[in-house]
Structures are given as structure tokens and as C-alpha cells.
Design a protein around this motif. Structure first.
Motif, PDB file in Angstrom:
ATOM      1  N   TYR A 137       5.396  -3.961   7.138  1.00 23.87           N
ATOM      2  CA  TYR A 137       4.239  -4.374   7.928  1.00 23.87           C
ATOM      3  C   TYR A 137       3.228  -5.031   6.991  1.00 23.87           C
ATOM      4  O   TYR A 137       2.794  -4.426   6.018  1.00 23.87           O
ATOM      5  CB  TYR A 137       3.634  -3.138   8.603  1.00 23.87           C
ATOM      6  CG  TYR A 137       2.549  -3.419   9.617  1.00 23.87           C
ATOM      7  CD1 TYR A 137       2.681  -4.410  10.573  1.00 23.87           C
ATOM      8  CD2 TYR A 137       1.388  -2.648   9.630  1.00 23.87           C
ATOM      9  CE1 TYR A 137       1.689  -4.644  11.502  1.00 23.87           C
ATOM     10  CE2 TYR A 137       0.386  -2.872  10.568  1.00 23.87           C
ATOM     11  CZ  TYR A 137       0.541  -3.866  11.500  1.00 23.87           C
ATOM     12  OH  TYR A 137      -0.434  -4.092  12.424  1.00 23.87           O
TER      13      TYR A 137
ATOM     14  N   ILE B 166      -0.449  -7.180   6.940  1.00 28.47           N
ATOM     15  CA  ILE B 166      -1.580  -7.608   7.770  1.00 28.47           C
ATOM     16  C   ILE B 166      -2.514  -8.521   6.985  1.00 28.47           C
ATOM     17  O   ILE B 166      -2.426  -8.618   5.759  1.00 28.47           O
ATOM     18  CB  ILE B 166      -2.366  -6.406   8.333  1.00 28.47           C
ATOM     19  CG1 ILE B 166      -2.875  -5.505   7.208  1.00 28.47           C
ATOM     20  CG2 ILE B 166      -1.518  -5.627   9.305  1.00 28.47           C
ATOM     21  CD1 ILE B 166      -3.738  -4.378   7.704  1.00 28.47           C
TER      22      ILE B 166
ATOM     23  N   GLY C 244      -5.732  -8.479   6.187  1.00 25.22           N
ATOM     24  CA  GLY C 244      -6.615  -7.936   5.150  1.00 25.22           C
ATOM     25  C   GLY C 244      -5.881  -7.166   4.069  1.00 25.22           C
ATOM     26  O   GLY C 244      -6.500  -6.435   3.315  1.00 25.22           O
ATOM     27  N   THR C 245      -4.595  -7.302   3.981  1.00 27.81           N
ATOM     28  CA  THR C 245      -3.673  -6.596   3.074  1.00 27.81           C
ATOM     29  C   THR C 245      -3.661  -5.074   3.302  1.00 27.81           C
ATOM     30  O   THR C 245      -2.606  -4.489   3.362  1.00 27.81           O
ATOM     31  CB  THR C 245      -3.923  -6.829   1.557  1.00 27.81           C
ATOM     32  OG1 THR C 245      -5.085  -6.139   1.138  1.00 27.81           O
ATOM     33  CG2 THR C 245      -4.013  -8.305   1.240  1.00 27.81           C
ATOM     34  N   GLY C 246      -4.846  -4.432   3.400  1.00 25.54           N
ATOM     35  CA  GLY C 246      -4.863  -2.984   3.595  1.00 25.54           C
ATOM     36  C   GLY C 246      -4.269  -2.224   2.427  1.00 25.54           C
ATOM     37  O   GLY C 246      -3.733  -1.137   2.580  1.00 25.54           O
ATOM     38  N   LEU C 247      -4.377  -2.809   1.224  1.00 28.09           N
ATOM     39  CA  LEU C 247      -3.898  -2.074   0.040  1.00 28.09           C
ATOM     40  C   LEU C 247      -4.836  -0.899  -0.209  1.00 28.09           C
ATOM     41  O   LEU C 247      -6.029  -0.983   0.050  1.00 28.09           O
ATOM     42  CB  LEU C 247      -3.888  -2.995  -1.177  1.00 28.09           C
ATOM     43  CG  LEU C 247      -2.909  -4.171  -1.104  1.00 28.09           C
ATOM     44  CD1 LEU C 247      -3.107  -5.086  -2.307  1.00 28.09           C
ATOM     45  CD2 LEU C 247      -1.475  -3.686  -1.041  1.00 28.09           C
ATOM     46  N   PHE C 248      -4.296   0.202  -0.730  1.00 26.52           N
ATOM     47  CA  PHE C 248      -5.131   1.359  -1.040  1.00 26.52           C
ATOM     48  C   PHE C 248      -5.961   1.046  -2.289  1.00 26.52           C
ATOM     49  O   PHE C 248      -5.403   0.843  -3.367  1.00 26.52           O
ATOM     50  CB  PHE C 248      -4.259   2.591  -1.298  1.00 26.52           C
ATOM     51  CG  PHE C 248      -3.739   3.229  -0.046  1.00 26.52           C
ATOM     52  CD1 PHE C 248      -3.794   2.571   1.167  1.00 26.52           C
ATOM     53  CD2 PHE C 248      -3.192   4.502  -0.078  1.00 26.52           C
ATOM     54  CE1 PHE C 248      -3.323   3.159   2.325  1.00 26.52           C
ATOM     55  CE2 PHE C 248      -2.710   5.099   1.073  1.00 26.52           C
ATOM     56  CZ  PHE C 248      -2.769   4.435   2.273  1.00 26.52           C
TER      57      PHE C 248
ATOM     58  N   ARG D 167       4.969  -4.563  -0.951  1.00 28.85           N
ATOM     59  CA  ARG D 167       4.904  -3.212  -0.400  1.00 28.85           C
ATOM     60  C   ARG D 167       5.729  -3.119   0.886  1.00 28.85           C
ATOM     61  O   ARG D 167       6.424  -2.140   1.126  1.00 28.85           O
ATOM     62  CB  ARG D 167       3.441  -2.848  -0.119  1.00 28.85           C
ATOM     63  CG  ARG D 167       3.255  -1.489   0.500  1.00 28.85           C
ATOM     64  CD  ARG D 167       1.805  -1.159   0.729  1.00 28.85           C
ATOM     65  NE  ARG D 167       1.215  -2.043   1.727  1.00 28.85           N
ATOM     66  CZ  ARG D 167      -0.011  -1.884   2.217  1.00 28.85           C
ATOM     67  NH1 ARG D 167      -0.762  -0.896   1.777  1.00 28.85           N
ATOM     68  NH2 ARG D 167      -0.491  -2.716   3.105  1.00 28.85           N
TER      69      ARG D 167
END
Lengths: 315, 247
Positions: A79, A81, A83-87, A148
Motif C-alpha cells: 500500500y 499513499i 503522503g508516504t506515511g513513513l514512521f 516498504r
């Protein structure tokens, strides 16, 4: 293979997705394209059950997704997205290792996989593995996002406007990267975008959506040649179609091949076999040339492409 | 290691002063020349310190537990409906003076440690609750969306992403809460709890500035020690969970 059968999604009284049928074959890239609010992201998010569908059924490899555990389902779907949504509190390497860790792979297998993916996505493991997402550029961060998603080698890849927030140059290079990677890994991909050029470039088949419905589902070439409605015609750009069609075809298809590859003259400029016809035309216009040599990947001249042929058969 | 030096030094100073206050008798004679007795002796300072600390620790532990749990609940899908209510209570509660809480608690719980403990818990809960909400709400929605989309269960998202990311803000809330409560606990002496407020009250009643000073110095030192302890904790947290800030 992903099948959507009579799928509807309502938010209160509004119908976001209206009775759609869509089959995405194994290994193909299906691009959902349409203006914002047309239901394309909603459709994508129903496939991994981030949103439940109100009616109809969604099958993944023949199995109804509502019978599966949602976490298990998502672990088998990459998946990506916008905004990447990386931690932000995890290093690049740990972010990429997220799903393998959830699947409890052994340590050394995870390390090897992270290294492999960073190399695949053109990120140097030595310099980037221990950085934090905030220390990366937008393009690098999205590469990590893609890595990822690919980490546990899922069969399916869901991408929700992944390159939407990037500048034009970075977006272009990531699109090329994606085409290259897709050739290697052949994931069943659902890709959401509002950019028709991006759709034409990446898709095996495009599904044009408007007001919750699929208006047309076809190959990029057919979308351009035979738009199903005025809406699609306007979306692809009525008068721009000739050039867009040219950009779908590689030079290889129209060049006059030499009997055998030749060594190029020193300093000769030309096109690569994979370059598209639109680029060929642009080069000819710029150089004022009637014909341009074409080189293969090893730098040998394999043929020439002429302006005459290009104009006659290009689009 | 340098991180932990200030709280350790302050703690040693606090302990030393509590144990060795009588040694400073000449100094306090100079402050209060007209009194025979200038060192508070009804209880030992060490006992008062210990009791004071115990009150603050218990209330902080309970307050943190309740506030963090409440904050987590109010930010889950099932508790969303309560979010506006909870965050209003957290804000309004702060405007309520602790003395008023004490006045209300005494008729119900009587004199002694119980009412002050209740007051400290209620009062200390609010900054922690407010910061828990701010911390959890402040996390980028994309991070949560990606975490869910990649296949994390709601609990995994909470433990691996939300709490580490909100932790720094929650910790700051606990720091505020504990520091306020160290001061508020002293008021407990007015209703019969044994705290470092005792010498202050006794001094005020008897007109003995030396007593007031002794209590005030120890309370201040305790607050400083705790605050520098939290400073060190926050820095350690940064190194562990948000290294990009620490670099």
C-alpha cells in the motif's frame, strides 16, 4: 486477480461508488483515473478493506475479502499513499522492514531483503539505511514508501496517488522507475491518479471514473482512439490525442532496421529503441533532421527513423 | 551520563538539607533573632519529605494511568463521540483552584491524607489528559493510514506508532502535573495531611519566618529536583524515539 462485482459504497445519503464492475487481471497495472471526488480512492480503499463496501462483492484470487481477516488481507497487499506515511521515529531500513517484521521473518532474511529493495529502488543502503524519513527528499521518501510496500513480496500493490505531491521531474523519474520495476516483479497493481498522462504512461488498462461510475475501462490506446463519451474525450484532451498516441509507442516499432547493428560514428546523437515516437518527433523538429539514428541498449546503431514515416504512421 | 547529573546533585542537596537542617541553626537565628526556637521540630523534615513525595507519587501514578487511558479511549473510533466532552473537561478542570477541590473533599472524606490525595489525583489528571489528547491527535493521519493499510492491527498501531510518537508530549504533561502537585500537596497541611507544608503553616501561625523558609526551601528544591529529572527523561526519550530532534 481482483474482481469487483456490483460494488457500491455509500456515505450516508451520498453514493461515492455506484454499482461498479471491474476485473483486474494478475500482473496488470490498472489505473483508476478521474477528477477528485469521483470515487477512485474509495474504490481502492475498499479493496484492502480500509473502507467496507455497502453492497456487492470483492474477490481477490477468487476469494471474497469479507471472509478474510482484514490484517491478513492487507499484509498481502502493498500500500503506497501520497503522503508516504513513513514512521518518523523509525529509520529507513526499519520502515522498509515493517511488514516482514509483522510476519516475523528471521532477522537476517529481513536485512537481506531491505538491502535488496533499497538497491532495486536506487537508494544506496550505505548512506540511506540509517537515515530518518525527515532527512530524505520527497522523491527519496516515496522510493522508501514503494520499497516498504514491496517488502514482503505481496501479490498485489495498491497505490493511491503516490507521486501526486512530487515535483514534475521527480515524478517523471519515479514513473520510469515504476515501469522498470513492474517489468521485473509483475505485481497486480491498482493505481489511482487524477493525472491522465500518468495513467497513459503506466497503465495496462485504464478505468476512467466519474461520479462513482466507471465510464470506460480499456487499454490506453483504445481510450485515446475510441473514447466512450465526451467526458473521456475531454479528459484525454481532444486535440492533443495525436501526440499522446505517439507517446505510447516505442521508436522500435517504426524504425527502419539495419541488416545488422552498426558501430555508431563517434559523437553521433540519436534515440534509444525504447524512446517513444513523440520524443523522436521532438528531436527531429529541434535538429531540423529528416531522419535520426536509433541505438540499442549496448550503444550500437540498429536502425533509423524518418520524419516521413513518423508523420504517416505515428498516431 | 551528564544528563542525569543535575537531578542527582539536586536530590543529594535535598536529602542533605532535610537531614541536616538543625546544623543551619545559626543562619536561621540571624533571620529570626527574636525567637528561641528557629528549627521546626514537631516532625522530622525527612519524614515530611517522604510523606510529601508519597502523596505526589501515588497521585501522579493514578493520574497518569487514568488520563492516558482516557486519552487513548477518546481517540479510538469507539470513543470518538466523547472526544469533545473529554477535552472540554480537561481544559475547564484546569481553571478550578485546588483549594476549592480540598474544601469540597473534606466534608466527604474527612481530614488527613485522603482528601488531599483525591484533590491531587483529580487536579493532576488534567494536564496529562490534555497532553495525551494533543499528542495522539497531532500524529499525521498519513502515518496511521499507512500503518493500518500495511496490515497492522489497531493495537499494533497504538503501541508501535501512536504511543512512541505522542510519548514526548504526554511526558511533558506528566512533568507539568507533577510539578504543580508538589506545590499543591503543601496545601494539604491545612487539612491535616503531613507534608512539607507543615512548617510553612506553623510558621505563618506563629509568626516564625524561619519555619516558613525551611518548608519553602525544601518544597522548592523538591520541585526543582523533579523537574530536572523529567528534563533528563525527556532527553532520553528523544534519543530513543525521535532521534531527528536530538541530532
Amino acid at each position: 486477480m481482483i474482481e469487483l462485482r456490483h460494488v457500491t459504497r455509500r456515505f450516508g445519503p451520498t453514493v461515492a461508488v455506484d454499482n461498479i464492475n471491474l476485473t483486474i487481471e494478475t500482473g496488470e497495472v490498472c489505473v483508476l483515473v478521474g477528477s477528485s471526488g469521483c470515487g477512485k480512492s474509495t474504490t481502492l480503499r475498499m479493496i484492502n478493506r480500509l473502507l467496507p463496501h455497502s453492497e456487492g462483492e470483492i474477490l481477490v484470487d477468487g476469494e471474497d475479502i469479507t471472509t478474510m481477516n482484514p490484517e491478513q488481507l492487507r499484509l498481502n497487499m502493498g500500500y503506497v499513499i501520497q503522503g508516504t506515511g513513513l514512521f518518523p521515529h523509525w529509520t529507513v531500513a526499519r520502515n522498509i522492514a515493517m511488514v516482514p517484521q509483522l510476519l516475523k521473518w528471521p532477522r537476517d532474511r529481513i536485512d537481506a531483503r531491505v538491502h535488496e529493495l533499497m538497491t532495486l529502488l536506487d537508494l544506496d543502503p550505505a548512506t540511506h539505511a540509517n537515515k530518518y524519513p525527515q532527512q530524505l527528499s520527497g522523491g527519496q521518501a516515496q522510493r522508501v514508501g514503494v520499497a516498504r510496500a514491496l517488502a514482503a513480496d505481496p501479490n498485489i500493490l495498491l497505490m493511491d496517488e503516490p507521486f501526486g505531491a512530487l515535483d514534475a521531474i521527480t515524478r517523471e523519474s519515479l514513473q520510469l522507475e515504476m515501469l522498470r520495476i513492474q517489468k521485473q516483479v509483475r505485481k497486480t497493481t491498482v493505481f489511482v491518479t487524477h493525472d491522465i498522462d500518468e495513467a497513459l504512461k503506466l497503465a495496462t488498462r485504464i478505468a476512467v471514473m466519474d461520479q462513482g461510475r466507471i465510464i470506460q475501462h480499456d487499454t490506453p490506446e483504445n481510450i485515446l482512439r475510441r473514447p466512450a463519451s465526451e467526458f473521456v474525450e475531454n479528459l484525454v484532451g481532444k486535440q492533443d490525442r495525436g501526440l499522446k498516441l505517439m507517446s505510447l509507442r516505442p521508436v522500435r516499432q517504426l524504425m527502419q532496421a539495419h541488416p545488422a547493428p552498426k558501430r555508431p560514428e563517434p559523437g553521433a546523437e540519436g534515440l534509444k529503441e525504447e524512446d517513444n515516437l513523440r520524443l523522436a518527433l521532438s528531436v527531429m523538429l529541434w535538429q531540423g533532421a529528416e531522419q535520426v539514428p536509433v541505438f540499442n541498449a549496448r550503444g550500437e546503431e540498429t536502425g533509423v527513423i524518418t520524419r516521413e514515416r513518423l508523420i504517416q504512421e505515428g498516431a | 551520563m551528564r544528563l542525569w547529573l543535575p537531578p542527582v546533585l539536586l536530590a543529594v542537596l535535598l536529602y542533605g538539607l532535610s537531614a541536616g537542617m538543625p546544623a543551619l541553626e545559626p543562619l536561621f537565628h540571624w533571620v529570626q533573632p527574636d525567637k528561641q526556637q528557629v528549627i521546626y521540630e514537631r516532625e522530622s523534615f525527612l519524614f515530611l519529605l517522604q510523606n510529601h513525595l508519597l502523596l505526589v507519587l501515588i497521585s501522579a501514578a493514578v493520574g497518569t494511568l487514568v488520563a492516558v487511558a482516557g486519552g487513548i479511549f477518546a481517540t479510538r473510533p469507539s470513543g470518538r463521540d466523547f472526544l469533545p466532552l473529554v477535552s472540554q473537561v480537561a481544559s475547564i478542570g484546569q481553571t478550578f483552584p485546588p483549594v476549592a477541590v480540598l474544601a469540597l473533599a473534606v466534608p466527604v472524606l474527612g481530614f488527613g491524607e485522603a482528601p488531599i490525595l483525591v484533590a491531587l489525583m483529580l487536579y493532576g489528571l488534567l494536564p496529562i489528559l490534555r497532553n495525551t489528547l494533543a499528542g495522539l491527535e497531532g500524529i499525521s493521519p498519513a502515518v496511521k493510514e499507512a500503518a493500518r493499510g500495511m496490515g497492522m492491527s489497531p493495537l499494533q498501531v497504538l503501541v508501535r506508532a501512536e504511543l512512541p510518537l505522542a510519548g514526548r508530549v504526554i511526558l511533558a504533561g506528566i512533568r507539568t502535573s507533577v510539578t504543580i502537585n508538589i506545590a499543591t500537596a503543601a496545601i494539604g497541611s491545612t487539612i491535616g495531611a503531613r507534608t512539607l507544608g507543615d512548617p510553612v503553616i506553623a510558621g505563618l501561625v506563629n509568626g516564625n519566618t524561619a519555619y516558613v523558609l525551611q518548608g519553602a526551601i525544601l518544597i522548592g528544591l523538591l520541585a526543582l529536583t523533579t523537574d530536572s529529572l523529567f528534563e533528563a527523561l525527556e532527553r532520553t526519550w528523544d534519543r530513543r524515539f525521535s532521534p531527528q530532534v536530538a541530532v
